[in-house]
Design a protein around this motif. Sequence first.
Motif, PDB file in Angstrom:
ATOM      1  N   ILE A  39     -16.464   1.133  -0.202  1.00  0.00           N
ATOM      2  CA  ILE A  39     -15.961  -0.366  -1.006  1.00  0.00           C
ATOM      3  C   ILE A  39     -16.394   0.409  -2.614  1.00  0.00           C
ATOM      4  CG2 ILE A  39     -15.431  -1.874  -2.157  1.00  0.00           C
ATOM      5  CD1 ILE A  39     -15.922  -3.836   0.467  1.00  0.00           C
ATOM      6  N   PRO A  40     -15.549   1.396  -3.246  1.00  0.00           N
ATOM      7  CA  PRO A  40     -15.938   1.984  -4.650  1.00  0.00           C
ATOM      8  C   PRO A  40     -16.480   1.258  -5.148  1.00  0.00           C
ATOM      9  CG  PRO A  40     -13.922   2.861  -4.132  1.00  0.00           C
ATOM     10  CD  PRO A  40     -13.616   1.725  -2.836  1.00  0.00           C
ATOM     11  N   GLN A  41     -17.339   1.644  -5.937  1.00  0.00           N
ATOM     12  CA  GLN A  41     -17.747   0.392  -7.317  1.00  0.00           C
ATOM     13  C   GLN A  41     -16.436   0.143  -8.012  1.00  0.00           C
ATOM     14  OE1 GLN A  41     -21.164   2.883  -9.242  1.00  0.00           O
ATOM     15  NE2 GLN A  41     -22.005   2.100  -7.351  1.00  0.00           N
ATOM     16  N   ALA A  42     -16.551  -0.708  -9.682  1.00  0.00           N
ATOM     17  CA  ALA A  42     -15.535  -0.940 -10.608  1.00  0.00           C
ATOM     18  C   ALA A  42     -15.991   0.489 -11.618  1.00  0.00           C
ATOM     19  CB  ALA A  42     -16.060  -2.152 -10.538  1.00  0.00           C
ATOM     20  N   GLY A  43     -14.560   0.683 -11.655  1.00  0.00           N
ATOM     21  CA  GLY A  43     -14.313   1.642 -12.947  1.00  0.00           C
ATOM     22  C   GLY A  43     -13.869   3.515 -11.876  1.00  0.00           C
ATOM     23  N   ILE A  44     -13.621   2.620 -10.642  1.00  0.00           N
ATOM     24  CA  ILE A  44     -13.524   3.945  -9.978  1.00  0.00           C
ATOM     25  C   ILE A  44     -11.726   3.386  -8.664  1.00  0.00           C
ATOM     26  CG2 ILE A  44     -13.467   5.866  -8.269  1.00  0.00           C
ATOM     27  CD1 ILE A  44     -16.704   5.168  -8.015  1.00  0.00           C
ATOM     28  N   ASP A  45     -10.845   4.415  -9.371  1.00  0.00           N
ATOM     29  CA  ASP A  45      -9.683   3.875  -8.768  1.00  0.00           C
ATOM     30  C   ASP A  45      -9.637   4.354  -7.103  1.00  0.00           C
ATOM     31  OD1 ASP A  45      -7.163   5.066  -7.544  1.00  0.00           O
ATOM     32  OD2 ASP A  45      -6.311   3.672  -9.233  1.00  0.00           O
ATOM     33  N   ARG A  46      -9.758   3.480  -6.172  1.00  0.00           N
ATOM     34  CA  ARG A  46      -9.813   2.909  -5.178  1.00  0.00           C
ATOM     35  C   ARG A  46      -9.283   4.113  -4.125  1.00  0.00           C
ATOM     36  NH1 ARG A  46     -11.619  -2.497  -3.107  1.00  0.00           N
ATOM     37  NH2 ARG A  46     -13.824  -3.061  -4.993  1.00  0.00           N
TER      38      ARG A  46
ATOM     39  N   PHE B 260     -22.512  11.601   1.747  1.00  0.00           N
ATOM     40  CA  PHE B 260     -20.940  12.576   2.001  1.00  0.00           C
ATOM     41  C   PHE B 260     -20.202  12.648   0.648  1.00  0.00           C
ATOM     42  CE2 PHE B 260     -16.085  12.738   1.729  1.00  0.00           C
ATOM     43  CZ  PHE B 260     -15.685  12.132   3.065  1.00  0.00           C
ATOM     44  N   PRO B 261     -19.919  13.821  -0.243  1.00  0.00           N
ATOM     45  CA  PRO B 261     -19.642  14.516  -0.913  1.00  0.00           C
ATOM     46  C   PRO B 261     -18.984  13.659  -1.523  1.00  0.00           C
ATOM     47  CG  PRO B 261     -19.300  15.922   0.322  1.00  0.00           C
ATOM     48  CD  PRO B 261     -19.419  15.431   0.803  1.00  0.00           C
ATOM     49  N   ILE B 262     -18.876  13.024  -3.350  1.00  0.00           N
ATOM     50  CA  ILE B 262     -17.484  13.577  -3.678  1.00  0.00           C
ATOM     51  C   ILE B 262     -17.621  13.805  -4.915  1.00  0.00           C
ATOM     52  CG2 ILE B 262     -16.735  11.106  -5.345  1.00  0.00           C
ATOM     53  CD1 ILE B 262     -16.889  10.045  -2.265  1.00  0.00           C
ATOM     54  N   GLN B 263     -16.377  13.844  -5.261  1.00  0.00           N
ATOM     55  CA  GLN B 263     -16.298  14.860  -7.203  1.00  0.00           C
ATOM     56  C   GLN B 263     -15.335  13.660  -7.978  1.00  0.00           C
ATOM     57  OE1 GLN B 263     -14.675  16.323  -4.236  1.00  0.00           O
ATOM     58  NE2 GLN B 263     -16.674  17.220  -3.539  1.00  0.00           N
ATOM     59  N   LEU B 264     -16.484  13.042  -9.031  1.00  0.00           N
ATOM     60  CA  LEU B 264     -15.781  11.623  -9.638  1.00  0.00           C
ATOM     61  C   LEU B 264     -15.242  12.478 -10.996  1.00  0.00           C
ATOM     62  CD1 LEU B 264     -15.832   9.349  -9.023  1.00  0.00           C
ATOM     63  CD2 LEU B 264     -17.798   8.936 -10.033  1.00  0.00           C
ATOM     64  N   HIS B 265     -14.016  12.428 -11.322  1.00  0.00           N
ATOM     65  CA  HIS B 265     -13.329  12.970 -12.698  1.00  0.00           C
ATOM     66  C   HIS B 265     -13.532  11.325 -13.583  1.00  0.00           C
ATOM     67  CE1 HIS B 265     -11.672  15.534  -9.937  1.00  0.00           C
ATOM     68  NE2 HIS B 265     -11.293  16.613 -10.861  1.00  0.00           N
ATOM     69  N   GLY B 266     -12.758  11.627 -14.545  1.00  0.00           N
ATOM     70  CA  GLY B 266     -12.916  10.580 -15.524  1.00  0.00           C
ATOM     71  C   GLY B 266     -11.347   9.371 -15.238  1.00  0.00           C
ATOM     72  N   TYR B 267     -11.518   8.217 -15.882  1.00  0.00           N
ATOM     73  CA  TYR B 267     -11.141   7.007 -15.305  1.00  0.00           C
ATOM     74  C   TYR B 267      -9.991   7.552 -15.367  1.00  0.00           C
ATOM     75  CZ  TYR B 267      -9.020   2.892 -14.051  1.00  0.00           C
ATOM     76  OH  TYR B 267      -8.152   2.011 -13.123  1.00  0.00           O
ATOM     77  N   VAL B 268      -9.154   7.824 -16.544  1.00  0.00           N
ATOM     78  CA  VAL B 268      -7.813   8.631 -16.970  1.00  0.00           C
ATOM     79  C   VAL B 268      -7.481   9.439 -16.070  1.00  0.00           C
ATOM     80  CG1 VAL B 268      -6.085   9.741 -18.177  1.00  0.00           C
ATOM     81  CG2 VAL B 268      -8.032   8.182 -19.138  1.00  0.00           C
TER      82      VAL B 268
END
Length: 146
Positions: A60-67, A99-107
């Motif tokens: 379950i991703p944290q708030a502020g991350i599009d699921r 697990f590797p995650i690439q996290l872009h900005g919210y937009v």
Amino acid sequence: MIDINTYLEVKLEDVADFERAKKGKVYPAGSSYIQISATRGQIGFLYEPGTIKSKDVVIIPQAGIDRYYFNIILQRNINEFINKYSTGINIQEKEIANFPIQLHGYVEQVTIAKIVRQMDNRYKEKESEVENIKQLKKGLLSKMFV
């Protein structure tokens, strides 16, 4: 304008909560899951609240991350993760943290998720068309030899 070339490289444990799925527990919509027992890297996504098999880990991703975006990133990186962390046909639950995650900005996340959803919907439409044509062909062939 969105910039898909700018992102943070993080580990899953830094941006999401995860646990081994519990039998009968209902997980919220937008949860992703990875099969860790007898796995080939199967990843799923809950479009609505539901239960998950106990051979899976729920993420379950944290708030502020599009699921949905988060699920896309999981699918993108699963092969790399399996190659590095699998032990035979299983994955140790604790290794999911790496697990590797690439996290872009919210937009950017929302935009990427929207585009992939559109492609998925288009793919499902085409699958349905192909199935309808197959059924039509089957029906016409059966009438040919009456």
